[in-house]
Write an enzyme that holds these catalytic residues in place. Sequence first.
Site: not given
Ligand code: 6MZ
Length: 347
Positions: A16, A72, A104-107, A203, A206, A287
């Site tokens: 994670h 980002h 990671s979130t593709p953007r 997730h 949380e 995380d």
């Molecule tokens: C939920 C989290 C997170 O995807 O741009 N992200 N989502 N809970 C958390 N707990 C702290 N920590 C990170 O990485 C950043 C993105 O990961 C998710 C969020 O959507 C954040 O924008 P990427 O590589």
Amino acid sequence: MDMHTFCRKLPKIELHAHLNGSLSKSTMLHLKRYFADSGFEDKSNIFFDEFQIGAGDSRNLSDCFQVFSIAHSLTSTPEALEMATQMTLEEFNDDGCCYVELRSTPRDTPYMTKHQYIDTIVKSMQKINARLSIISRFVVSVNRSHHVSEAEAITNLAIEYNKKYPDIVVGLELSGEPTIGRFEDFVPSFVRAKECGLKISLHCGEICNSEEVISMLNFKPDRIGHGTCIHPSHGGTEDTWATLCKIKTPVEICLTSNVNTKSTPKYASHHFKEFYNAEIPVLICTDDKGVFETSLSQEYGICAETFDLDRTKLARLALNACQHIFAEDNVKRKLMTQILNFIDHHC
Ligand code: 6MZ
């Protein structure tokens, strides 16, 4: 060998880790220099104090979603994204991780499409897997605060890339600000991904939302992230806890993340204890190692100290994590052999 060295040397499994939350100070400085040298407009305006949420920071979980935009702005071109991916994987490798699933979130950015984003990460991982001993895989993220049509587009990409690169793209996960968006709106995307053979992580819990926790657990994801509010003494209900105990979904546990965002008051009261005692598979993870200034070996060390686990019990956590990776069975077997060999020599 002291405990610190033991945790560094133990071959560990990271399941994670959000790429843009995992950027270290040195990776961010490197990227900042790249933007300055290549003539891109530098909008990063870096303040590490702002990016990093350490112990005792006044910000909470909700505030933490603001900081990702800093990362980002530094991963907006294919070159920068490749550097970020490779440097982050190198750091996990240096920390003694033998397997990492980076998510990671593709953007879309002004310099690349979502398609190029996912392609860049896949190619970067292939290079790392050829060059280093660490094995890396990609779990594609869907952000629950984005529109459902975005989730559908990302799911399509994840399915396409899993077909093309099954040895890299292995799963789809749901993350993002937990107070925004509803799981049920994303279910059709996740059902589709599941049917196409992608593994699923969500997730879950949380924040306190028992109804959503139940529907997520009933979806039968392969793993869940955090699980903070599932046990009744942490804001869950008898029902959420009974459901998890019955189906024993593996939980990605992020100790420092939960403490630093104040989701958990202190390490000693972390739900790890109840989960571990109930024999729910627990997977120690970072995380966002950049945001929370941690490493996987540090998380193992904290876990050992807080919950009084000896070396054998700690190493067993890494060994058991192998059962829940999203990669193929031959990778599982290879990692188990590596960890068992370590246990034979050091426990
Ligand atoms: C939920 C989290 C997170 O995807 O741009 N992200 N989502 N809970 C958390 N707990 C702290 N920590 C990170 O990485 C950043 C993105 O990961 C998710 C969020 O959507 C954040 O924008 P990427 O590589």
